[in-house]
Design a protein around this motif. Structure first.
Motif, short mmCIF file in Angstrom:
data_model
loop_
_atom_site.label_atom_id
_atom_site.label_comp_id
_atom_site.label_asym_id
_atom_site.label_seq_id
_atom_site.Cartn_x
_atom_site.Cartn_y
_atom_site.Cartn_z
N GLN A 35 63.25 8.37 -63.70
CA GLN A 35 64.02 8.78 -62.53
C GLN A 35 65.20 7.83 -62.37
O GLN A 35 65.11 6.66 -62.78
N PRO A 36 66.31 8.30 -61.77
CA PRO A 36 66.59 9.65 -61.25
C PRO A 36 66.92 10.63 -62.38
O PRO A 36 66.90 10.27 -63.55
N ARG A 37 67.26 11.83 -61.96
CA ARG A 37 67.44 12.92 -62.92
C ARG A 37 68.55 12.63 -63.93
O ARG A 37 68.45 13.01 -65.10
N LYS A 51 66.98 10.49 -66.62
CA LYS A 51 65.64 10.86 -67.07
C LYS A 51 65.63 11.15 -68.57
O LYS A 51 66.48 11.87 -69.08
#
Length: 272
Positions: free
Chosen positions: A96-98, A101
């Motif tokens: 995380q975050p996207r 990722k």
């Protein structure tokens, strides 16, 4: 009877004299050490006391902080494999975050040669090799450099004992470590090593112009397996740009069954 009592005391007196003589000799040997020899000895003991852990896994929360105090966080998984005849291997995966990722970092530290490091960027679906010339660059926007992520190896530095001073509830020996690698981003590191556990409490990093660049503090030590100490919180402060990065470790586990095959370039792409 008095003669008998007198003879009984002789072994005790002899033992005491021998102990005092040994202590005196040890003191003379310590005093005879050069600053380089003492710095090397202290660093070697610290390394030896953290040998034999095999493999480990942990979770990390990385907190990035800019000079205005604004924060962002990243959740990370880390795997490490000890190499007794070379530097250690490490795999770091961002969850995380996207936007980060699936990003994964693989590092093979070496004793006598340049480290091998690769970064997998999922957006590009490619593995990027980190050049030795670029290892002083920032790791994923943090105040840690790629160089900082290598395992500590005795052969990579020259040493100098600086002083002994109080540090918290303990006493620390301060050792200067001078990187041998011409591509290192540092002129030297000042390392505070506590007694009697030989844990690193603080590192000051000096840039190639010998100006203080960063300070890394190690806090909240816990002992594992009855032997190995791990800092649960590491704080890196950059004095030149006002930024900082904290690493909060949790769920640290040893002897999890990791193998050499878990650490290769293919493992970067499948790390999820």
């Amino acid at each position: 009877m008095k003669m008998h009592d007198s003879n009984k005391k002789l072994p005790t007196i002899f033992a005491l004299s021998s102990a005092l003589l040994s202590a005196s000799l040890m003191s003379q040997l310590t005093m005879a050490e050069t600053a380089e020899q003492r710095g090397l000895r202290i660093s070697s003991i610290a390394k030896e006391k953290d040998t034999g852990w095999g493999d480990s896994q942990s979770n990390m929360l990385m907190t990035l902080r800019n000079k205005r105090g604004e924060e962002s966080t990243r959740q990370i998984r880390s795997k490490n494999l000890e190499q007794l005849n070379d530097g250690d291997k490490a795999l770091t995966v961002f969850d995380q975050p996207r936007d980060v990722k699936g990003t994964a970092f693989l590092s093979f530290s070496h004793v006598a040669t340049a480290d091998d490091q690769w970064l997998y960027l999922p957006a590009l679906k490619r593995v990027k090799r980190i050049s030795s010339k670029n290892k002083s660059g920032p790791f994923m926007g943090s105040e840690f450099s790629f160089e900082d992520l290598s395992s500590f190896e005795i052969e990579k530095y020259n040493y100098e004992f600086i002083r002994e001073e109080p540090c918290g509830a303990n006493s620390c020996e301060v050792v200067a470590q001078y990187p041998k690698d011409k591509f290192s981003g540092y002129k030297r590191r000042l390392v505070w090593i506590d007694k009697p556990e030989y844990r690193i409490q603080k590192i000051e990093f000096y840039d190639r112009k010998n100006s203080l660049l960063k300070t890394l503090s190690f806090e909240q030590y816990q002992q594992y397996e009855g032997k190995f100490w791990r800092s649960q919180l590491q704080k890196m402060v950059n004095h030149q740009n006002g930024k900082s990065t904290d690493l909060k470790l949790s769920d640290i586990r040893f002897n999890t069954g990791l193998k050499d095959s878990d650490f290769n370039k293919n493992s970067l792409k499948r790390a999820r």
